[in-house]
Design an enzyme around this catalytic site. Structure first.
Site, PDB file in Angstrom:
ATOM      1  CD  GLU A 152      -5.634  -6.174  -1.405  1.00 31.81           C
ATOM      2  OE1 GLU A 152      -5.106  -4.589  -1.561  1.00 31.81           O
ATOM      3  OE2 GLU A 152      -6.474  -6.380  -0.948  1.00 31.81           O
ATOM      4  CB  CYS A 168      -5.316  -1.838  -1.429  1.00 25.63           C
ATOM      5  SG  CYS A 168      -6.669  -0.529  -0.748  1.00 25.63           S
ATOM      6  CD  GLU A 173      -1.850   4.633   4.332  1.00 26.01           C
ATOM      7  OE1 GLU A 173      -0.630   5.434   5.467  1.00 26.01           O
ATOM      8  OE2 GLU A 173      -1.922   3.779   4.598  1.00 26.01           O
ATOM      9  CG  ASN A 175      -0.418  -0.767   2.661  1.00 23.31           C
ATOM     10  OD1 ASN A 175       0.747  -0.945   2.992  1.00 23.31           O
ATOM     11  ND2 ASN A 175      -0.760   0.444   3.619  1.00 23.31           N
TER      12      ASN A 175
HETATM   13  N1  THU Z   1      -5.003  -1.382   3.018  1.00 22.54           N
HETATM   14  C1  THU Z   1      -4.613  -2.276   2.068  1.00 22.54           C
HETATM   15  O1  THU Z   1      -3.677  -1.703   0.865  1.00 22.54           O
HETATM   16  N2  THU Z   1      -5.739  -3.207   1.338  1.00 22.54           N
HETATM   17  C2  THU Z   1      -6.764  -3.884   1.609  1.00 22.54           C
HETATM   18  O2  THU Z   1      -7.020  -4.606   0.784  1.00 22.54           O
HETATM   19  C3  THU Z   1      -6.864  -2.822   3.164  1.00 22.54           C
HETATM   20  C4  THU Z   1      -7.059  -1.786   3.574  1.00 22.54           C
HETATM   21  C5  THU Z   1      -4.397  -0.288   3.163  1.00 22.54           C
HETATM   22  C6  THU Z   1      -4.888   1.023   2.323  1.00 22.54           C
HETATM   23  C7  THU Z   1      -4.949   1.753   3.279  1.00 22.54           C
HETATM   24  O3  THU Z   1      -3.401   1.605   2.937  1.00 22.54           O
HETATM   25  C8  THU Z   1      -4.191   1.121   4.969  1.00 22.54           C
HETATM   26  O4  THU Z   1      -4.295  -0.319   4.547  1.00 22.54           O
HETATM   27  C9  THU Z   1      -5.261   1.330   5.896  1.00 22.54           C
HETATM   28  O5  THU Z   1      -6.275   1.261   5.629  1.00 22.54           O
END
Ligand code: THU
Length: 136
Positions: A58, A56, A47, A45
Site C-alpha cells: 500500500e 508494504c 522486504e 511489498n
Molecule cells: N504487508 C503488506 O504489504 N501490506 C499490509 O498491509 C500487511 C503486510 C507485507 C509486509 C511484509 O512484507 C509481509 O506482508 C508480511 O508481513
C-alpha cells in the site's frame, strides 16, 4: 463504488502482487490505488533482510503516486497471501498503512479487500476511527 471499478482495481492489485519481493515472509501483497481523476498506481511489498526497512504494498503505491504529483485519491484495492498460492483470503492493511492513507485521504476514501472471489468495501473512517489526522 461501481462493481466494474472495484473489479478493475482488484485485478490490478492481483497483477501488481506478482512483483512482490518477499523472500523472508513468503507473503506477497499487491495494491492498486485509484486517483480521483481515474489514474491507477500499483505497488507490492518489498522486504529487507534486516526486516524493518520492509515496505508494504500500500505504501509503495501511495508513495509512487505522491511522487508522481498525485494528491487526490478515491480508492485502494489490497490483496495478499502466501507467495506460492493464488489469493484465497482477505488481507487487511496494517496500521502503519492506514495512517499513511489518513495523511492523503478523507474519511470516505474506499478500501477494497478481496479473497480472489469476493470484494469487501470499507471506508477509511471505518478501518481507522478516531485517527490523528491532518485532513478533515
Ligand atoms: N504487508 C503488506 O504489504 N501490506 C499490509 O498491509 C500487511 C503486510 C507485507 C509486509 C511484509 O512484507 C509481509 O506482508 C508480511 O508481513
Amino acid at each position: 463504488m461501481k462493481k466494474e471499478t472495484a473489479e478493475m482495481l482488484v485485478s490490478k492489485a492481483i497483477e501488481a502482487r506478482k512483483k512482490s519481493y518477499c523472500p523472508y515472509s513468503n507473503f506477497a501483497v499487491g495494491a492498486a490505488l485509484l486517483t480521483a481523476d481515474g489514474r491507477v498506481y500499483t505497488g507490492a511489498n518489498i522486504e529487507s533482510v534486516s526486516f524493518s526497512p520492509t515496505v508494504c504494498a500500500e505504501r509503495v503505491a501511495f508513495f509512487t503516486a505522491v511522487h508522481a504529483g498525485e494528491r487526490d485519491f478515491s480508492a485502494i484495492a489490497v490483496v495478499g497471501g502466501k507467495a506460492d498460492q493464488d489469493v484465497n483470503d482477505f488481507c487487511p492493511p496494517c496500521g502503519v498503512c492506514r495512517q499513511v492513507m489518513t495523511e492523503f485521504c478523507k474519511r470516505d476514501f474506499t478500501v477494497l479487500l478481496s479473497d480472489g472471489k469476493n470484494i469487501r468495501e470499507f471506508t477509511l473512517e471505518a478501518i481507522l476511527p478516531e485517527s490523528f489526522s491532518s485532513v478533515d
